[in-house]
Design an enzyme around this catalytic site. Structure first.
Site, PDB file in Angstrom:
ATOM      1  N   CYS A   6       0.844  -1.203   0.000  1.00  0.00           N
ATOM      2  CA  CYS A   6       0.000   0.000   0.000  1.00  0.00           C
ATOM      3  C   CYS A   6       0.878   1.250   0.000  1.00  0.00           C
ATOM      4  O   CYS A   6       0.560   2.237  -0.695  1.00  0.00           O
ATOM      5  CB  CYS A   6      -0.934  -0.003   1.208  1.00  0.00           C
ATOM      6  SG  CYS A   6      -2.333  -1.138   1.065  1.00  0.00           S
ATOM      7  N   HIS A  45      -6.426  -2.972  -1.013  1.00  0.00           N
ATOM      8  CA  HIS A  45      -5.745  -3.920  -0.135  1.00  0.00           C
ATOM      9  C   HIS A  45      -6.594  -5.177  -0.001  1.00  0.00           C
ATOM     10  O   HIS A  45      -7.648  -5.162   0.643  1.00  0.00           O
ATOM     11  CB  HIS A  45      -5.469  -3.320   1.249  1.00  0.00           C
ATOM     12  CG  HIS A  45      -4.697  -4.267   2.112  1.00  0.00           C
ATOM     13  ND1 HIS A  45      -3.312  -4.322   2.108  1.00  0.00           N
ATOM     14  CD2 HIS A  45      -5.114  -5.243   2.958  1.00  0.00           C
ATOM     15  CE1 HIS A  45      -2.919  -5.293   2.925  1.00  0.00           C
ATOM     16  NE2 HIS A  45      -3.990  -5.862   3.457  1.00  0.00           N
ATOM     17  N   HIS A  98      -0.576 -10.283  -4.499  1.00  0.00           N
ATOM     18  CA  HIS A  98       0.338  -9.896  -5.580  1.00  0.00           C
ATOM     19  C   HIS A  98       0.637 -11.101  -6.447  1.00  0.00           C
ATOM     20  O   HIS A  98       0.612 -12.238  -5.995  1.00  0.00           O
ATOM     21  CB  HIS A  98       1.626  -9.281  -5.040  1.00  0.00           C
ATOM     22  CG  HIS A  98       2.348 -10.132  -4.037  1.00  0.00           C
ATOM     23  ND1 HIS A  98       1.950 -10.217  -2.725  1.00  0.00           N
ATOM     24  CD2 HIS A  98       3.432 -10.933  -4.154  1.00  0.00           C
ATOM     25  CE1 HIS A  98       2.766 -11.022  -2.062  1.00  0.00           C
ATOM     26  NE2 HIS A  98       3.669 -11.485  -2.907  1.00  0.00           N
TER      27      HIS A  98
HETATM   28  P1  DGP Z   1       5.940 -13.059  -1.446  1.00  0.00           P
HETATM   29  O1  DGP Z   1       7.063 -13.806  -0.801  1.00  0.00           O
HETATM   30  O2  DGP Z   1       5.208 -13.875  -2.483  1.00  0.00           O
HETATM   31  O3  DGP Z   1       5.020 -12.438  -0.421  1.00  0.00           O
HETATM   32  O4  DGP Z   1       6.635 -11.898  -2.281  1.00  0.00           O
HETATM   33  C1  DGP Z   1       6.866 -10.615  -1.804  1.00  0.00           C
HETATM   34  C2  DGP Z   1       7.842  -9.978  -2.749  1.00  0.00           C
HETATM   35  O5  DGP Z   1       7.854  -8.604  -2.536  1.00  0.00           O
HETATM   36  C3  DGP Z   1       9.289 -10.458  -2.574  1.00  0.00           C
HETATM   37  O6  DGP Z   1       9.693 -11.131  -3.764  1.00  0.00           O
HETATM   38  C4  DGP Z   1      10.093  -9.199  -2.358  1.00  0.00           C
HETATM   39  C5  DGP Z   1       9.148  -8.097  -2.744  1.00  0.00           C
HETATM   40  N1  DGP Z   1       9.282  -6.922  -1.933  1.00  0.00           N
HETATM   41  C6  DGP Z   1       9.111  -6.840  -0.589  1.00  0.00           C
HETATM   42  N2  DGP Z   1       9.300  -5.582  -0.165  1.00  0.00           N
HETATM   43  C7  DGP Z   1       9.585  -4.850  -1.277  1.00  0.00           C
HETATM   44  C8  DGP Z   1       9.886  -3.470  -1.488  1.00  0.00           C
HETATM   45  O7  DGP Z   1       9.916  -2.643  -0.573  1.00  0.00           O
HETATM   46  N3  DGP Z   1      10.135  -3.096  -2.767  1.00  0.00           N
HETATM   47  C9  DGP Z   1      10.106  -3.970  -3.806  1.00  0.00           C
HETATM   48  N4  DGP Z   1      10.381  -3.502  -5.028  1.00  0.00           N
HETATM   49  N5  DGP Z   1       9.816  -5.274  -3.646  1.00  0.00           N
HETATM   50  C10 DGP Z   1       9.572  -5.699  -2.387  1.00  0.00           C
END
Ligand code: DGP
Length: 112
Positions: A6, A45, A98
């Protein structure tokens, strides 16, 4: 609500945008697992794919309408993979629905 995705959608946390429309926002994953690794999130969300119902499923259909456009923008004509992790056993780390889009190279063996 304290939600990283978010905050990214709101522009409070910087991200590398790949795509956006009225329903979703897509940005490069901070820890890429392929040459192209994009995270596609609904602007609303929604905790996970386990919380989809008739009242919010438009976000999912709109995301899946956007996916071919995102893939085309990234020149993924040779294919790609879409993954969504759900809950503890699914190893979901961010509790905002996601879809991971992975591509840009030959991907490793699939699980299913
Ligand atoms: P999951 O493990 O399926 O919940 O994937 C979450 C993904 O989100 C993980 O591959 C890393 C990504 N991620 C987490 N925090 C951030 C962030 O602050 N920026 C970006 N670009 N990606 C993020």
């Amino acid at each position: 609500m304290d939600c990283i995705f978010c905050s990214i959608i709101a522009g409070e946390i910087p991200s590398t945008k790949v795509w956006e429309d009225d329903y979703c926002y897509a940005f490069r994953d901070i820890n890429p697992q392929a040459k192209d690794h994009v995270v596609i999130v609904p602007r609303a969300h929604i905790e996970s794919a386990d919380k989809i119902y008739a009242g919010n499923s438009v976000y999912v259909s709109k995301i899946f309408e956007a996916i071919p456009k995102i893939a085309a923008a990234l020149n993924l004509e040779n294919g790609y993979r879409i993954i969504t992790n759900i809950g503890e056993h699914g190893c979901q780390s961010v509790k905002h629905l996601h879809f991971h889009l992975l591509g840009g190279e030959q991907l490793p063996e699939k699980i299913v």
